[in-house]
Design an enzyme around this catalytic site. Structure first.
Site, PDB file in Angstrom:
ATOM      1  N   ILE A 125       0.870  -1.175   0.000  1.00 40.32           N
ATOM      2  CA  ILE A 125       0.000   0.000   0.000  1.00 40.32           C
ATOM      3  C   ILE A 125       0.909   1.227   0.000  1.00 40.32           C
ATOM      4  O   ILE A 125       2.078   1.144   0.365  1.00 40.32           O
ATOM      5  CB  ILE A 125      -0.990   0.013   1.195  1.00 40.32           C
ATOM      6  CG1 ILE A 125      -0.263  -0.163   2.539  1.00 40.32           C
ATOM      7  CG2 ILE A 125      -2.056  -1.041   1.031  1.00 40.32           C
ATOM      8  CD1 ILE A 125      -1.180  -0.157   3.762  1.00 40.32           C
ATOM      9  N   ASP A 126       0.376   2.353  -0.440  1.00 45.58           N
ATOM     10  CA  ASP A 126       1.185   3.564  -0.576  1.00 45.58           C
ATOM     11  C   ASP A 126       1.724   4.051   0.767  1.00 45.58           C
ATOM     12  O   ASP A 126       1.155   3.755   1.819  1.00 45.58           O
ATOM     13  CB  ASP A 126       0.354   4.695  -1.200  1.00 45.58           C
ATOM     14  CG  ASP A 126      -0.150   4.349  -2.590  1.00 45.58           C
ATOM     15  OD1 ASP A 126       0.514   3.550  -3.273  1.00 45.58           O
ATOM     16  OD2 ASP A 126      -1.210   4.869  -2.979  1.00 45.58           O
ATOM     17  N   LYS A 127       2.774   4.845   0.696  1.00 43.67           N
ATOM     18  CA  LYS A 127       3.432   5.390   1.882  1.00 43.67           C
ATOM     19  C   LYS A 127       2.433   6.069   2.818  1.00 43.67           C
ATOM     20  O   LYS A 127       2.485   5.890   4.037  1.00 43.67           O
ATOM     21  CB  LYS A 127       4.511   6.394   1.447  1.00 43.67           C
ATOM     22  CG  LYS A 127       5.258   7.043   2.605  1.00 43.67           C
ATOM     23  CD  LYS A 127       6.298   8.040   2.119  1.00 43.67           C
ATOM     24  CE  LYS A 127       5.688   9.340   1.655  1.00 43.67           C
ATOM     25  NZ  LYS A 127       6.673  10.396   1.398  1.00 43.67           N
TER      26      LYS A 127
END
Length: 304
Positions: free
Chosen positions: A138-140
């Site tokens: 998942i994104d930062k």
């Protein structure tokens, strides 16, 4: 050397170049971008610029990222919020501003560094030394439930479940505007943006099938709290799909407005529910990552 080209659009004019690139190159840290600027690896319209340069509409930015030497990814004692763990796998609740796996400029402080320490190196090696144990990411700035595999056999089985879309993934998000329908499905293939290599877009020519189901949980007039269930798992899928129907996520300056009235650090997106068949027992298991504090405070503000 990897060469990345950006074409600056009107709504991003006037932003400092290091911030513009940091927003568009999530996997590269701001300090590493400043190092690239200092070492003249970044040009605008084929000219060298300073770190305080403000981008203008139509600017062509070229970023040359030197090929990294294969680094040693070291275990680091970073606290983990573990939702479940056994000998085969673990489910962790990833915090905001944590990169999942090492990449250029992010060789420490990642989730991988943390799980290497916690698992004493006992992680699946299918994705190589940079991504041990990582089945999906998942994104930062997205929080929530993430699956980590300790064995190669576990990794293969769960990767196959991902491939055939049998893993349950439900997200909570807050989007701009008032959604017309109480529920709906967005279908649109997602691929690389035509001119911005680090941005995704609805891409009918080169994109991969992507399906997102959503339902409204609460309406605030100028924003809507929703649950999204992924049928597929493309990069930035929810962010791209919601923006494509005119309702980008609050705080998402990449796919929505650069204005950020609620002072969010990245998009309001949380991977809340993760369910799968356990690769050893074949029993269905489901885990819920509680909403993080910033998300609860945002809902509180919107309700007022």
């Amino acid at each position: 050397m990897d060469n990345i080209i950006f074409q600056v659009e009107k709504e991003h004019a006037g932003i400092r170049i290091d911030r513009y690139l940091s927003d568009n190159l999530e996997e590269i840290s701001r300090s590493y971008l400043q190092k690239l600027l200092k070492e003249k690896h970044i040009t605008v319209n084929e000219k060298e610029i300073k770190a305080n340069y403000k981008v203008q509409e139509g600017d062509t930015i070229s970023v040359s990222v030197p090929e990294p030497e294969e680094p040693d990814i070291l275990p680091e004692e970073i606290p983990l919020d573990i939702l479940y763990e056994d000998d085969s796998l673990m489910v962790v609740n990833k915090p905001k501003n944590m990169v999942v796996h090492p990449s250029a400029g992010h060789f420490s402080g990642t989730l991988v560094n943390a799980v290497l320490f916690h698992c004493k190196g006992n992680l699946s090696g299918i994705n190589g030394i940079m991504r041990p144990g990582i089945v999906h990411r998942i994104d930062k700035d997205t929080t929530g439930a993430l699956l980590i595999c300790k064995t190669d056999s576990c990794h293969r089985i769960l990767a196959e479940q991902l491939k055939v879309h049998s893993i349950t993934r439900k997200y909570r998000a807050v989007v701009q505007g008032n959604l017309k329908d109480d529920e709906g499905t967005i279908e649109g293939p997602i691929g690389r943006h035509a001119t911005d290599r680090k941005k995704m877009a609805i891409n009918y020519k080169n994109g991969k099938e992507a399906v997102t189901h959503y339902r409204v949980l609460e309406r605030f007039g100028n924003a809507t709290y929703i649950e999204c269930q992924l049928e597929t798992g493309r990069t930035h899928q929810i962010r791209v799909h919601m923006a494509s129907i005119g309702h980008p996520l609050l705080g998402d300056t990449t796919y929505g407005s650069v204005k950020n009235p609620y002072h969010l650090q990245g998009q309001a997106l949380h991977a809340m529910v993760l369910g799968f068949l356990h690769p050893v027992t074949n029993m269905y298991m489901e885990f819920t990552a509680p909403l993080p504090e910033y998300f609860l405070k945002l809902l509180e503000k919107l309700r007022k």
